[in-house]
Design an enzyme around this catalytic site. Structure first.
Site, PDB file in Angstrom:
ATOM      1  CD  GLU A 169      37.118  44.818  39.903  1.00  0.00           C
ATOM      2  OE1 GLU A 169      37.168  43.595  39.704  1.00  0.00           O
ATOM      3  OE2 GLU A 169      36.525  45.616  39.167  1.00  0.00           O
TER       4      GLU A 169
ATOM      5  NE  ARG B 147      34.222  31.007  43.596  1.00  0.00           N
ATOM      6  CZ  ARG B 147      34.212  32.342  43.623  1.00  0.00           C
ATOM      7  NH1 ARG B 147      35.119  33.034  42.983  1.00  0.00           N
ATOM      8  NH2 ARG B 147      33.263  32.977  44.279  1.00  0.00           N
TER       9      ARG B 147
ATOM     10  CE  LYS C 127      34.501  41.595  44.781  1.00  0.00           C
ATOM     11  NZ  LYS C 127      35.686  42.408  44.485  1.00  0.00           N
TER      12      LYS C 127
HETATM   13  P1  ATP Z   1      33.647  38.092  43.272  1.00  0.00           P
HETATM   14  O1  ATP Z   1      33.503  36.939  42.324  1.00  0.00           O
HETATM   15  O2  ATP Z   1      32.878  37.950  44.519  1.00  0.00           O
HETATM   16  O3  ATP Z   1      33.466  39.418  42.634  1.00  0.00           O
HETATM   17  P2  ATP Z   1      36.393  38.479  42.854  1.00  0.00           P
HETATM   18  O4  ATP Z   1      37.307  37.329  42.664  1.00  0.00           O
HETATM   19  O5  ATP Z   1      36.004  39.255  41.667  1.00  0.00           O
HETATM   20  O6  ATP Z   1      35.155  37.999  43.700  1.00  0.00           O
HETATM   21  P3  ATP Z   1      38.337  40.212  43.929  1.00  0.00           P
HETATM   22  O7  ATP Z   1      38.125  41.468  44.675  1.00  0.00           O
HETATM   23  O8  ATP Z   1      38.919  40.294  42.590  1.00  0.00           O
HETATM   24  O9  ATP Z   1      36.945  39.494  43.889  1.00  0.00           O
HETATM   25  O10 ATP Z   1      39.112  39.150  44.812  1.00  0.00           O
HETATM   26  C1  ATP Z   1      40.252  39.419  45.568  1.00  0.00           C
HETATM   27  C2  ATP Z   1      40.931  38.112  45.853  1.00  0.00           C
HETATM   28  O11 ATP Z   1      40.040  37.251  46.566  1.00  0.00           O
HETATM   29  C3  ATP Z   1      41.282  37.390  44.574  1.00  0.00           C
HETATM   30  O12 ATP Z   1      42.604  36.913  44.681  1.00  0.00           O
HETATM   31  C4  ATP Z   1      40.282  36.281  44.484  1.00  0.00           C
HETATM   32  O13 ATP Z   1      40.806  35.182  43.827  1.00  0.00           O
HETATM   33  C5  ATP Z   1      39.977  36.001  45.942  1.00  0.00           C
HETATM   34  N1  ATP Z   1      38.640  35.421  46.086  1.00  0.00           N
HETATM   35  C6  ATP Z   1      37.463  35.940  45.677  1.00  0.00           C
HETATM   36  N2  ATP Z   1      36.437  35.112  45.920  1.00  0.00           N
HETATM   37  C7  ATP Z   1      36.985  34.009  46.520  1.00  0.00           C
HETATM   38  C8  ATP Z   1      36.448  32.779  47.018  1.00  0.00           C
HETATM   39  N3  ATP Z   1      35.143  32.504  46.947  1.00  0.00           N
HETATM   40  N4  ATP Z   1      37.302  31.903  47.566  1.00  0.00           N
HETATM   41  C9  ATP Z   1      38.621  32.175  47.647  1.00  0.00           C
HETATM   42  N5  ATP Z   1      39.187  33.307  47.196  1.00  0.00           N
HETATM   43  C10 ATP Z   1      38.391  34.223  46.639  1.00  0.00           C
HETATM   44 MG    MG Z   2      37.825  39.998  40.450  1.00  0.00          MG
END
Ligand code: ATP
Ligand code: MG
Length: 549
Positions: free
Chosen positions: A31, A257, A267
């Site tokens: 995102e 994760r 983020k």
């Molecule tokens: P955040 O919690 O930091 O906002 P998010 O999951 O909302 O992270 P996205 O931009 O939606 O961020 O993530 C893109 C991809 O990265 C998704 O498939 C998500 O599952 C993966 N991802 C995000 N954080 C992690 C993590 N700590 N370990 C492994 N994969 C991750």
């Molecule tokens: Mg997300």
């Protein structure tokens, strides 16, 4: 052939072997609401890695359903980071918003099938009627609206005739489901704001849980890899793709994760640090963002190696940040040329060395890699050594310079400290030493000199800013929740010194990495370093000796 080294690769290999899929297509779906962090690196290495190993494709798709939090800056940074990590997506950069027309048509289909309705309850009513983990929800009084009424209301939503928050479109599934995600989840909401990709075309936006499976299906993704918190969302993912006639039904597979100690990987929290100016932007070398780690000097290879070592599992855990630092050191040990830099200079005058004489000492850039060649280090009467390498009253076992003692200057001569000069405050400001001229590249006769210290010519050395970075948090679990994570910010995570560096380092281009002998690994700063006026960032120390300050 893909090596089945984890349960996802095993599944992918099986699907290829059984003929379920001829080609594997994965996607990385960020995102664009912030910069990527170390956790995303795991997801990138997995999605792109699996596709690469299986001879398939990996798409980069921005999951852009929250325009108010998203921006072009983030879109650009994310692409830069993925490429820097060493991956290239197949085809164009994709956006969930590319599918807004299709997603809208699918919503109309759901309404026609009696599988979606416009709910006009207030947000509070909806929340109250959702139920809890132990209690079923209650049907909305609007749940049995006719298809015609729903079509008309959804058209009004789309046309901007209804107010934000006045209603949402919901899937009609089961308000009593044990899985809250199946209790008639919202799939469209009214948001009267412009979108970075679609401009003013839409004032309704699809929800993430609705958008993601359909975007996957439209792209013929075979394996939709996501983190464990989406496990409970999988029934809705499958419900949508079973209910609608989509071009494919991708398989969602969840993995744990990445959590790293002394680090936050959210983020939202990283954005707080940026917004509250607790760091200097998303790419601050203290940040666990990909761009921050890059600026700090972490090689992309070491991030990929780290992601490989931690592996892919189904159980959540916390990885020691020491392992990441180990991977960084391991890569730099065999790739970074050596150089000398004195971080806290103390002047040394060699009383028996001719004033004005400049000796050009040649030294290997790397002890084990002769192909890296040599550099020239000027040796002169006046030098700098590090303050920490001299002790007037040495602690037991101190092997460096002491009054009356001898030490070897790395790549140079053995010197002896004859006199210690102090200022009025009693601080040591200069050492007068004598140089044993018979000891260049040779051991002295009849005595052993154990200590070796680094040095830089005072006359030919160059003053340079060196930024000494350390871990951003002092606590192993800053993110644990009972205390604001910002209270654990390490006030010593950045210390700036005016160092004196050997002149060969003047040629350093931004992002060039070095081992400053006896100090650690350093990288010429990407943003502020210029040839002729370098600024260095400490990437990591030579050994894992980290203790909370
Ligand atoms: P955040 O919690 O930091 O906002 P998010 O999951 O909302 O992270 P996205 O931009 O939606 O961020 O993530 C893109 C991809 O990265 C998704 O498939 C998500 O599952 C993966 N991802 C995000 N954080 C992690 C993590 N700590 N370990 C492994 N994969 C991750
Ligand atoms: Mg997300």
């Amino acid at each position: 052939m893909i090596e089945p080294r984890d349960f996802i690769r095993t599944q992918v290999a099986d699907d290829l072997a059984s003929g379920k899929h001829k080609k594997v297509i994965t996607r990385f779906p960020p995102e664009p609401n912030g910069y990527l962090h170390i956790g995303h690196a795991k997801s990138i290495c997995l999605n792109f890695g699996v596709a690469l190993e299986a001879g398939g494709e990996c798409h980069l798709r921005f999951d852009d359903t929250n325009p108010e939090k998203e921006s072009q800056e983030y879109i650009d940074a994310i692409q830069r980071d993925v490429e820097w990590l060493g991956f290239k997506w197949t085809g164009p950069v994709r956006y969930a918003s590319d599918y807004f027309d299709a997603l809208h048509d699918y919503a109309v289909q759901l309404i026609r099938m009696g599988r979606a309705y416009v709910d006009s309850q207030s947000a509070e009513e909806m929340r109250a009627n959702r139920g809890t983990l132990s209690e079923p929800g209650k049907n909305s009084p609007y749940r049995d609206r006719s298809v015609e009424e729903n079509l008309a209301l959804f058209a009004q939503m789309r046309a901007g005739e209804l107010d934000e928050g006045s209603c949402v479109l919901r899937a009609k599934i089961d308000m009593a489901s044990g899985n809250i995600n199946l209790r008639d989840p919202a799939i469209y909401r009214i948001r009267k704001i412009a979108h970075h990709q679609t401009g003013d075309k839409w004032c309704i936006y699809p929800m993430y849980d609705y958008t993601h499976p359909l975007s996957d299906a439209l792209e013929h993704i075979t394996h939709s890899l996501c983190t464990l918190e989406f496990e409970d969302h999988r029934p809705f993912y499958d419900w949508l793709l079973d209910t609608l006639a989509t071009p494919a039904h991708p398989q969602q597979i969840e993995f744990a994760r990445l959590n790293v100690n002394y680090t936050v990987t959210s983020k939202r929290k990283l954005k707080q640090l940026v917004d509250e100016k607790l760091v200097n932007g998303w790419d601050d070398p203290r940040m666990p963002t990909i761009s921050g780690m890059r600026r700090r000097g972490y090689p992309a290879e070491s991030l990929r190696e780290f992601c490989k070592r931690i592996g892919i599992t189904k159980s959540d855990g916390v990885v020691d940040v020491g392992m990441l630092e180990f991977c960084v050191r391991e890569h730099l040990e065999n790739t970074a040329p050596r150089a000398m830099a004195v971080l806290r200079p103390l002047k040394v005058v060699l009383t028996n060395y001719p004033a004005g004489q400049v000796e050009e000492i040649r030294a290997a850039r790397h002890p084990n890699l002769p192909e890296m060649g040599e550099r020239v280090i000027p040796f002169t009467r006046e030098l700098f050594i590090d303050r920490a390498d001299f002790e007037e009253v040495p602690p037991k076992g101190f092997k460096r310079l002491v009054p009356g003692g001898e030490v070897r200057l790395r790549n140079g001569y053995i010197i002896k400290c004859d006199e210690v000069l102090k200022n009025d405050a009693g601080e040591v400001i200069e050492l007068r030493c004598s140089c044993d001229m018979a000891t260049l590249g040779k051991n002295p006769e009849g005595r052993k000199v154990k200590g070796v210290i680094h040095w830089v010519s005072a006359e030919k050395g160059v003053v340079a800013e060196v930024r000494l970075y350390d871990r951003l948090f002092t606590d192993a679990a800053p993110d644990r929740g009972d205390v604001d994570f910002k209270t654990f910010i390490n006030p010593h995570a950045l210390d700036v010194v005016q160092a004196v560096i050997e002149p060969s380092l003047l040629e350093a281009a931004p992002e060039d990495r070095f081992q400053f002998e006896r100090e650690g690994y350093f990288c010429a700063d990407l943003a502020d370093s210029q040839p002729g006026k370098p600024v260095f960032n400490r990437t990591v120390g030579l050994r894992d000796s980290w203790k909370p300050a």
